[in-house]
Design a protein around this motif. Structure first.
Motif, PDB file in Angstrom:
ATOM      1  N   SER A  13       0.821  -1.211   0.000  1.00  0.00           N
ATOM      2  CA  SER A  13       0.000   0.000   0.000  1.00  0.00           C
ATOM      3  C   SER A  13       0.853   1.258   0.000  1.00  0.00           C
ATOM      4  CB  SER A  13      -0.938   0.006   1.208  1.00  0.00           C
ATOM      5  OG  SER A  13      -0.178   0.002   2.402  1.00  0.00           O
ATOM      6  N   GLY A  14       2.113   1.144  -0.369  1.00  0.00           N
ATOM      7  CA  GLY A  14       2.996   2.295  -0.388  1.00  0.00           C
ATOM      8  C   GLY A  14       2.664   3.253  -1.517  1.00  0.00           C
ATOM      9  N   PRO A  15       3.303   4.441  -1.528  1.00  0.00           N
ATOM     10  CA  PRO A  15       3.022   5.415  -2.565  1.00  0.00           C
ATOM     11  C   PRO A  15       3.428   4.890  -3.943  1.00  0.00           C
ATOM     12  CG  PRO A  15       4.906   6.094  -1.252  1.00  0.00           C
ATOM     13  CD  PRO A  15       4.331   4.870  -0.601  1.00  0.00           C
ATOM     14  N   GLY A  16       2.604   5.223  -4.919  1.00  0.00           N
ATOM     15  CA  GLY A  16       2.928   4.866  -6.286  1.00  0.00           C
ATOM     16  C   GLY A  16       2.540   3.458  -6.671  1.00  0.00           C
ATOM     17  N   THR A  17       1.803   2.751  -5.815  1.00  0.00           N
ATOM     18  CA  THR A  17       1.440   1.382  -6.151  1.00  0.00           C
ATOM     19  C   THR A  17       0.147   1.309  -6.930  1.00  0.00           C
ATOM     20  OG1 THR A  17       0.276   1.092  -4.058  1.00  0.00           O
ATOM     21  CG2 THR A  17       2.604   0.459  -4.113  1.00  0.00           C
ATOM     22  N   GLY A  18      -0.533   2.419  -7.137  1.00  0.00           N
ATOM     23  CA  GLY A  18      -1.746   2.424  -7.916  1.00  0.00           C
ATOM     24  C   GLY A  18      -3.001   2.129  -7.109  1.00  0.00           C
ATOM     25  N   ARG A  19      -2.889   1.999  -5.814  1.00  0.00           N
ATOM     26  CA  ARG A  19      -4.062   1.728  -4.991  1.00  0.00           C
ATOM     27  C   ARG A  19      -4.908   2.993  -4.933  1.00  0.00           C
ATOM     28  NH1 ARG A  19      -3.632  -2.753  -0.746  1.00  0.00           N
ATOM     29  NH2 ARG A  19      -5.764  -2.071  -0.706  1.00  0.00           N
ATOM     30  N   LEU A  20      -6.195   2.811  -4.695  1.00  0.00           N
ATOM     31  CA  LEU A  20      -7.102   3.950  -4.628  1.00  0.00           C
ATOM     32  C   LEU A  20      -6.902   4.696  -3.326  1.00  0.00           C
ATOM     33  CD1 LEU A  20     -10.400   2.372  -5.957  1.00  0.00           C
ATOM     34  CD2 LEU A  20      -8.860   3.913  -7.145  1.00  0.00           C
ATOM     35  N   GLY A  21      -6.281   5.839  -3.402  1.00  0.00           N
ATOM     36  CA  GLY A  21      -6.048   6.634  -2.213  1.00  0.00           C
ATOM     37  C   GLY A  21      -5.759   8.068  -2.591  1.00  0.00           C
ATOM     38  N   VAL A  39      -6.614   9.175   2.615  1.00  0.00           N
ATOM     39  CA  VAL A  39      -7.962   8.628   2.554  1.00  0.00           C
ATOM     40  C   VAL A  39      -7.928   7.469   1.553  1.00  0.00           C
ATOM     41  CG1 VAL A  39     -10.354   9.082   1.929  1.00  0.00           C
ATOM     42  CG2 VAL A  39      -9.027  10.827   3.119  1.00  0.00           C
ATOM     43  N   ASP A  40      -8.247   6.278   2.025  1.00  0.00           N
ATOM     44  CA  ASP A  40      -8.326   5.102   1.174  1.00  0.00           C
ATOM     45  C   ASP A  40      -9.721   5.082   0.563  1.00  0.00           C
ATOM     46  OD1 ASP A  40      -8.595   2.566   0.054  1.00  0.00           O
ATOM     47  OD2 ASP A  40      -7.443   1.602   1.653  1.00  0.00           O
ATOM     48  N   LEU A  41      -9.816   5.349  -0.726  1.00  0.00           N
ATOM     49  CA  LEU A  41     -11.112   5.467  -1.385  1.00  0.00           C
ATOM     50  C   LEU A  41     -11.857   4.140  -1.473  1.00  0.00           C
ATOM     51  CD1 LEU A  41     -10.179   7.944  -4.253  1.00  0.00           C
ATOM     52  CD2 LEU A  41     -11.231   8.455  -2.043  1.00  0.00           C
ATOM     53  N   ALA A  42     -11.172   3.035  -1.256  1.00  0.00           N
ATOM     54  CA  ALA A  42     -11.833   1.735  -1.301  1.00  0.00           C
ATOM     55  C   ALA A  42     -12.393   1.326   0.060  1.00  0.00           C
ATOM     56  CB  ALA A  42     -10.854   0.674  -1.786  1.00  0.00           C
ATOM     57  N   ASN A  43     -11.846   1.869   1.159  1.00  0.00           N
ATOM     58  CA  ASN A  43     -12.235   1.400   2.486  1.00  0.00           C
ATOM     59  C   ASN A  43     -12.708   2.472   3.454  1.00  0.00           C
ATOM     60  OD1 ASN A  43     -11.573  -1.441   2.134  1.00  0.00           O
ATOM     61  ND2 ASN A  43      -9.464  -0.718   1.972  1.00  0.00           N
ATOM     62  N   ASP A  44     -12.295   3.723   3.285  1.00  0.00           N
ATOM     63  CA  ASP A  44     -12.602   4.764   4.268  1.00  0.00           C
ATOM     64  C   ASP A  44     -13.934   5.467   4.029  1.00  0.00           C
ATOM     65  OD1 ASP A  44     -10.242   4.234   5.529  1.00  0.00           O
ATOM     66  OD2 ASP A  44      -9.163   5.965   4.710  1.00  0.00           O
ATOM     67  N   LEU A  45     -14.538   5.280   2.883  1.00  0.00           N
ATOM     68  CA  LEU A  45     -15.739   6.041   2.545  1.00  0.00           C
ATOM     69  C   LEU A  45     -17.014   5.318   2.975  1.00  0.00           C
ATOM     70  CD1 LEU A  45     -14.828   7.322  -1.025  1.00  0.00           C
ATOM     71  CD2 LEU A  45     -14.344   8.353   1.200  1.00  0.00           C
ATOM     72  N   THR A  46     -17.999   6.111   3.383  1.00  0.00           N
ATOM     73  CA  THR A  46     -19.315   5.608   3.772  1.00  0.00           C
ATOM     74  C   THR A  46     -20.339   6.182   2.808  1.00  0.00           C
ATOM     75  OG1 THR A  46     -18.628   5.577   6.087  1.00  0.00           O
ATOM     76  CG2 THR A  46     -20.992   5.502   5.639  1.00  0.00           C
ATOM     77  N   LEU A  47     -21.237   5.351   2.343  1.00  0.00           N
ATOM     78  CA  LEU A  47     -22.260   5.779   1.399  1.00  0.00           C
ATOM     79  C   LEU A  47     -23.436   6.399   2.135  1.00  0.00           C
ATOM     80  CD1 LEU A  47     -23.395   5.874  -1.488  1.00  0.00           C
ATOM     81  CD2 LEU A  47     -24.283   3.573  -1.113  1.00  0.00           C
ATOM     82  N   ASP A  48     -23.839   7.607   1.713  1.00  0.00           N
ATOM     83  CA  ASP A  48     -25.053   8.246   2.203  1.00  0.00           C
ATOM     84  C   ASP A  48     -26.147   7.865   1.222  1.00  0.00           C
ATOM     85  OD1 ASP A  48     -27.106   9.838   3.080  1.00  0.00           O
ATOM     86  OD2 ASP A  48     -26.085  11.745   2.713  1.00  0.00           O
ATOM     87  N   TYR A  49     -27.040   6.989   1.646  1.00  0.00           N
ATOM     88  CA  TYR A  49     -28.045   6.434   0.733  1.00  0.00           C
ATOM     89  C   TYR A  49     -29.040   7.471   0.234  1.00  0.00           C
ATOM     90  CZ  TYR A  49     -26.244   1.852   1.872  1.00  0.00           C
ATOM     91  OH  TYR A  49     -25.426   0.766   2.016  1.00  0.00           O
ATOM     92  N   GLU A  50     -29.283   8.518   1.014  1.00  0.00           N
ATOM     93  CA  GLU A  50     -30.238   9.544   0.582  1.00  0.00           C
ATOM     94  C   GLU A  50     -29.703  10.376  -0.575  1.00  0.00           C
ATOM     95  OE1 GLU A  50     -31.663  11.874   3.838  1.00  0.00           O
ATOM     96  OE2 GLU A  50     -32.224  10.099   4.997  1.00  0.00           O
ATOM     97  N   SER A  51     -28.448  10.796  -0.480  1.00  0.00           N
ATOM     98  CA  SER A  51     -27.883  11.656  -1.521  1.00  0.00           C
ATOM     99  C   SER A  51     -27.139  10.862  -2.600  1.00  0.00           C
ATOM    100  CB  SER A  51     -26.926  12.674  -0.906  1.00  0.00           C
ATOM    101  OG  SER A  51     -25.769  12.022  -0.394  1.00  0.00           O
ATOM    102  N   GLY A  52     -26.724   9.647  -2.280  1.00  0.00           N
ATOM    103  CA  GLY A  52     -25.936   8.859  -3.223  1.00  0.00           C
ATOM    104  C   GLY A  52     -24.464   9.225  -3.215  1.00  0.00           C
ATOM    105  N   HIS A  53     -24.051  10.099  -2.304  1.00  0.00           N
ATOM    106  CA  HIS A  53     -22.659  10.514  -2.192  1.00  0.00           C
ATOM    107  C   HIS A  53     -21.953   9.708  -1.114  1.00  0.00           C
ATOM    108  CE1 HIS A  53     -24.090  14.626  -3.796  1.00  0.00           C
ATOM    109  NE2 HIS A  53     -23.695  13.860  -4.792  1.00  0.00           N
ATOM    110  N   TYR A  54     -20.631   9.711  -1.189  1.00  0.00           N
ATOM    111  CA  TYR A  54     -19.797   9.087  -0.168  1.00  0.00           C
ATOM    112  C   TYR A  54     -19.229  10.187   0.719  1.00  0.00           C
ATOM    113  CZ  TYR A  54     -19.858   4.860  -3.006  1.00  0.00           C
ATOM    114  OH  TYR A  54     -20.246   3.753  -3.706  1.00  0.00           O
ATOM    115  N   PHE A  55     -18.945   9.846   1.983  1.00  0.00           N
ATOM    116  CA  PHE A  55     -18.337  10.822   2.879  1.00  0.00           C
ATOM    117  C   PHE A  55     -17.369  10.120   3.828  1.00  0.00           C
ATOM    118  CE2 PHE A  55     -21.954   9.240   5.181  1.00  0.00           C
ATOM    119  CZ  PHE A  55     -21.510   9.156   6.498  1.00  0.00           C
ATOM    120  N   THR A  56     -16.486  10.888   4.405  1.00  0.00           N
ATOM    121  CA  THR A  56     -15.593  10.401   5.448  1.00  0.00           C
ATOM    122  C   THR A  56     -15.228  11.556   6.356  1.00  0.00           C
ATOM    123  OG1 THR A  56     -13.615   9.087   5.922  1.00  0.00           O
ATOM    124  CG2 THR A  56     -13.410  10.752   4.194  1.00  0.00           C
ATOM    125  N   ARG A  57     -14.809  11.220   7.541  1.00  0.00           N
ATOM    126  CA  ARG A  57     -14.381  12.196   8.540  1.00  0.00           C
ATOM    127  C   ARG A  57     -13.054  11.703   9.094  1.00  0.00           C
ATOM    128  NH1 ARG A  57     -15.007  11.648  13.937  1.00  0.00           N
ATOM    129  NH2 ARG A  57     -14.745  13.515  15.167  1.00  0.00           N
TER     130      ARG A  57
END
Length: 104
Positions: A13-21, A39-57
């Motif tokens: 998961s190091g830099p430049g490996t092409g992982r979603l981050g 922010v790991d775009l594959a694991n850190d995001l939560t889907l908001d079902y009402e808006s259809g958007h993803y979010f993280t804190r």
């Protein structure tokens, strides 16, 4: 390249490996320290079902080098394609990578 090396490279998961981050840099309002968070775009995001958007804190805390342990809260919103559409911060400000590298 051996099979083991290929597996290790694929799982790395190091830099430049092409992982979603995505890396965000912030400057603390209290001491001025520049910090980064990933922010790991594959694991850190939560889907908001009402808006259809993803979010993280994320909460980032400084290294303590300046005796400052200010908590910096980052709230990020992504569209359904996981492209950033909104970012908010409290306790700090967002900075670009070149500015972050100039600090140290």
């Amino acid at each position: 390249m051996s099979l083991f090396d290929r597996i290790r490279k694929a799982l790395s998961s190091g830099p430049g490996t092409g992982r979603l981050g995505r890396v965000f840099y912030v400057r603390c309002n209290r001491c001025g320290e520049v910090l980064s968070t990933r922010v790991d775009l594959a694991n850190d995001l939560t889907l908001d079902y009402e808006s259809g958007h993803y979010f993280t804190r994320k909460v980032v805390v400084g290294s303590g080098a300046n005796r400052c342990f200010q908590r910096i809260e980052i709230r990020l919103t992504f569209d359904n394609q996981k492209q950033l559409i909104d970012k908010e911060i409290s306790g700090g400000t967002f900075v670009e990578r070149p500015e972050a590298n100039a600090e140290g």
